[in-house]
Every structure is written in C-alpha cells, then in structure tokens.
Design a protein around this motif. Structure first.
Motif, PDB file in Angstrom:
ATOM      1  N   GLU A 145      99.502   6.106  19.020  1.00 29.19           N
ATOM      2  CA  GLU A 145      99.005   7.471  18.841  1.00 29.19           C
ATOM      3  C   GLU A 145      97.562   7.664  19.295  1.00 29.19           C
ATOM      4  OE1 GLU A 145      99.578   8.168  14.682  1.00 29.19           O
ATOM      5  OE2 GLU A 145     101.764   8.104  14.851  1.00 29.19           O
ATOM      6  N   SER A 146      96.808   6.591  19.424  1.00 23.10           N
ATOM      7  CA  SER A 146      95.382   6.687  19.707  1.00 23.10           C
ATOM      8  C   SER A 146      95.110   7.253  21.099  1.00 23.10           C
ATOM      9  CB  SER A 146      94.730   5.309  19.582  1.00 23.10           C
ATOM     10  OG  SER A 146      93.361   5.396  19.839  1.00 23.10           O
ATOM     11  N   LYS A 147      94.169   8.202  21.153  1.00 22.41           N
ATOM     12  CA  LYS A 147      93.759   8.812  22.420  1.00 22.41           C
ATOM     13  C   LYS A 147      92.456   8.197  22.931  1.00 22.41           C
ATOM     14  CE  LYS A 147      96.993  12.037  22.117  1.00 22.41           C
ATOM     15  NZ  LYS A 147      98.253  11.358  22.075  1.00 22.41           N
ATOM     16  N   ASP A 148      91.621   7.706  22.008  1.00 23.90           N
ATOM     17  CA  ASP A 148      90.336   7.122  22.358  1.00 23.90           C
ATOM     18  C   ASP A 148      90.544   5.682  22.837  1.00 23.90           C
ATOM     19  OD1 ASP A 148      87.191   7.270  21.909  1.00 23.90           O
ATOM     20  OD2 ASP A 148      87.892   5.328  21.137  1.00 23.90           O
ATOM     21  N   LEU A 149      89.995   5.345  24.014  1.00 24.95           N
ATOM     22  CA  LEU A 149      90.220   4.038  24.622  1.00 24.95           C
ATOM     23  C   LEU A 149      89.718   2.892  23.736  1.00 24.95           C
ATOM     24  CD1 LEU A 149      91.154   2.271  26.968  1.00 24.95           C
ATOM     25  CD2 LEU A 149      88.918   2.630  28.019  1.00 24.95           C
ATOM     26  N   TYR A 150      88.505   2.998  23.194  1.00 25.71           N
ATOM     27  CA  TYR A 150      87.951   1.933  22.362  1.00 25.71           C
ATOM     28  C   TYR A 150      88.793   1.742  21.100  1.00 25.71           C
ATOM     29  CZ  TYR A 150      84.661  -0.863  19.659  1.00 25.71           C
ATOM     30  OH  TYR A 150      84.079  -1.863  18.920  1.00 25.71           O
ATOM     31  N   GLU A 151      89.167   2.840  20.454  1.00 24.61           N
ATOM     32  CA  GLU A 151      89.984   2.751  19.251  1.00 24.61           C
ATOM     33  C   GLU A 151      91.362   2.177  19.575  1.00 24.61           C
ATOM     34  OE1 GLU A 151      89.888   6.668  17.536  1.00 24.61           O
ATOM     35  OE2 GLU A 151      87.772   6.487  16.997  1.00 24.61           O
ATOM     36  N   ARG A 152      91.933   2.573  20.701  1.00 26.59           N
ATOM     37  CA  ARG A 152      93.237   2.046  21.115  1.00 26.59           C
ATOM     38  C   ARG A 152      93.157   0.539  21.323  1.00 26.59           C
ATOM     39  NH1 ARG A 152      94.856   4.012  26.499  1.00 26.59           N
ATOM     40  NH2 ARG A 152      94.503   6.034  25.540  1.00 26.59           N
ATOM     41  N   GLN A 153      92.052   0.065  21.918  1.00 30.46           N
ATOM     42  CA  GLN A 153      91.890  -1.373  22.124  1.00 30.46           C
ATOM     43  C   GLN A 153      91.792  -2.112  20.795  1.00 30.46           C
ATOM     44  OE1 GLN A 153      88.486  -1.478  24.750  1.00 30.46           O
ATOM     45  NE2 GLN A 153      89.775  -1.355  26.573  1.00 30.46           N
ATOM     46  N   LEU A 154      91.080  -1.532  19.846  1.00 34.36           N
ATOM     47  CA  LEU A 154      90.999  -2.140  18.516  1.00 34.36           C
ATOM     48  C   LEU A 154      92.377  -2.219  17.867  1.00 34.36           C
ATOM     49  CD1 LEU A 154      87.794  -0.779  16.752  1.00 34.36           C
ATOM     50  CD2 LEU A 154      88.401  -3.152  17.165  1.00 34.36           C
ATOM     51  N   PHE A 155      93.113  -1.111  17.909  1.00 38.73           N
ATOM     52  CA  PHE A 155      94.454  -1.122  17.318  1.00 38.73           C
ATOM     53  C   PHE A 155      95.363  -2.109  18.041  1.00 38.73           C
ATOM     54  CE2 PHE A 155      93.480   3.305  15.648  1.00 38.73           C
ATOM     55  CZ  PHE A 155      93.423   2.896  14.330  1.00 38.73           C
ATOM     56  N   GLU A 156      95.192  -2.265  19.347  1.00 32.88           N
ATOM     57  CA  GLU A 156      95.984  -3.236  20.106  1.00 32.88           C
ATOM     58  C   GLU A 156      95.713  -4.654  19.607  1.00 32.88           C
ATOM     59  OE1 GLU A 156      95.880  -5.043  24.578  1.00 32.88           O
ATOM     60  OE2 GLU A 156      95.828  -2.856  24.415  1.00 32.88           O
ATOM     61  N   ILE A 157      94.445  -4.969  19.396  1.00 35.84           N
ATOM     62  CA  ILE A 157      94.079  -6.296  18.887  1.00 35.84           C
ATOM     63  C   ILE A 157      94.692  -6.517  17.514  1.00 35.84           C
ATOM     64  CG2 ILE A 157      92.165  -7.738  18.097  1.00 35.84           C
ATOM     65  CD1 ILE A 157      90.467  -6.254  20.304  1.00 35.84           C
ATOM     66  N   PHE A 158      94.592  -5.502  16.645  1.00 38.10           N
ATOM     67  CA  PHE A 158      95.113  -5.651  15.282  1.00 38.10           C
ATOM     68  C   PHE A 158      96.642  -5.638  15.258  1.00 38.10           C
ATOM     69  CE2 PHE A 158      90.788  -5.209  14.209  1.00 38.10           C
ATOM     70  CZ  PHE A 158      90.624  -5.629  12.907  1.00 38.10           C
ATOM     71  N   ALA A 159      97.281  -4.996  16.217  1.00 40.60           N
ATOM     72  CA  ALA A 159      98.742  -4.976  16.254  1.00 40.60           C
ATOM     73  C   ALA A 159      99.313  -6.272  16.829  1.00 40.60           C
ATOM     74  CB  ALA A 159      99.233  -3.776  17.071  1.00 40.60           C
ATOM     75  N   PHE A 160      98.721  -6.761  17.911  1.00 39.83           N
ATOM     76  CA  PHE A 160      99.347  -7.863  18.649  1.00 39.83           C
ATOM     77  C   PHE A 160      98.472  -9.093  18.848  1.00 39.83           C
ATOM     78  CE2 PHE A 160     100.754  -3.759  20.559  1.00 39.83           C
ATOM     79  CZ  PHE A 160     102.009  -3.715  19.978  1.00 39.83           C
ATOM     80  N   GLY A 161      97.191  -8.992  18.559  1.00 35.22           N
ATOM     81  CA  GLY A 161      96.260 -10.062  18.905  1.00 35.22           C
ATOM     82  C   GLY A 161      95.867 -10.949  17.746  1.00 35.22           C
ATOM     83  N   ASN A 162      95.018 -11.891  18.078  1.00 32.25           N
ATOM     84  CA  ASN A 162      94.478 -12.831  17.112  1.00 32.25           C
ATOM     85  C   ASN A 162      92.960 -12.832  17.216  1.00 32.25           C
ATOM     86  OD1 ASN A 162      96.996 -13.772  16.099  1.00 32.25           O
ATOM     87  ND2 ASN A 162      97.275 -14.859  18.022  1.00 32.25           N
TER      88      ASN A 162
END
Length: 163
Positions: free
Chosen positions: A23-40
């Motif tokens: 749902e995120s439109k902001d690039l920085y916020e989307r990257q953070l959510f990506e890390i928290f969803a799939f990253g370590n």
C-alpha cells in the motif's frame, strides 16, 4: 519518517508488513516495509536509521527467519545472524516470540531447539518489484515446492507403513 510509520514498525506483536509494503506510496517507507516484510537485519542498507525498538523488531524477524530453516541453533549463531551482543537479549526475544514458535532454551549449553512453529514470515509472490531485498527466502514457489515434497514424503510414509 512519519510517526505513524514508526508506530506500525514498532508495534510489539506485529510481525507481518506485506500489506503496508503493497500500500505504501512513499519510496523510503516502502523500502522500510520491504525490509520488515522480507528482509533480515543484515540487509538494512547504509543510511537507513532505525529506532531501538525497530532494530529490536528486525532482530526478532531475523530470528523468525532462522526458525524457518533450523531446528536447533546455538546462541553464537543467533548472535552473528541477528547482530545481537548479549545472551539475555536473545532469551528475551525468544520469550517475546512465543506466539510465533515454541522453543526449548538451554542456558547452560547456550543453544535452543525449536519445538513448534506457529507462524512464519511474509511470503513474496512477485506482487511488486523489490527495491532492497535481492533474494527473499520465502517465496510462493519455495512454499509450493516444500508442500509438494511434504506430500510426496507423506505418501511414501503411508506406502511404507502399509507393507
């Protein structure tokens, strides 16, 4: 970073962030959510600032990832993979994650055994291009292959028992 985003990422019992990532439109916020969803924790890019609670959450998410690939871990392995310096932090994380998995802690031998898994990390299904994480471990294809292998194993076990 907006307070609302920090609050979502720090929420104590929230371990799934795929919906926010989508749902995120902001690039920085989307990257953070990506890390928290799939990253370590090791995949946090330089320049990304995490609050202490966000860092703690990412340590726990990394521990959940480890629980998906190991039945037993040493504290040393956990310290290295989660970038945690103190055994008491590891034990606190394990206690706080009891809704995700059940473990047997051995504080003398500094090891844990995963007894039961109740939840897992978010699954990447190519819904959107990844910007930070290069190779998410849990993908739709990975899960389908594991289920097929499990089905084959169960069929073989049934055949072996009927003989």
């Amino acid at each position: 970073m907006r307070e609302e985003i920090i609050r979502v990422l720090e929420e104590p019992h929230k371990y799934h962030y795929k919906a926010e990532w989508l749902e995120s439109k902001d690039l920085y916020e989307r990257q953070l959510f990506e890390i928290f969803a799939f990253g370590n924790i090791k995949e946090v890019p330089e320049g990304v600032t995490l609050t202490s609670s966000m860092r703690s959450k990412l340590e726990k998410l990394t521990l959940i990832t480890l629980s998906e690939t190991h039945n037993e871990l040493t504290y040393e392995n956990i310290r290295q993979q989660c970038q945690i310096e103190d055994n008491s932090i590891i034990e606190n994380h394990l206690i706080q994650l009891q809704d995700i998995f059940k473990v047997q802690m051995d504080s003398v031998n500094l090891s844990i055994v995963f007894l039961k898994r109740l939840d897992c990390r978010d699954v990447y299904c190519n819904e959107r291009e990844l910007a930070v994480i290069e190779n998410p471990r849990v993908t739709k294809e990975y899960l389908v292959n594991n289920l097929r292998n499990w089905k084959t194993k169960l069929k073989q076990d049934i055949l072996d028992q009927s003989r």
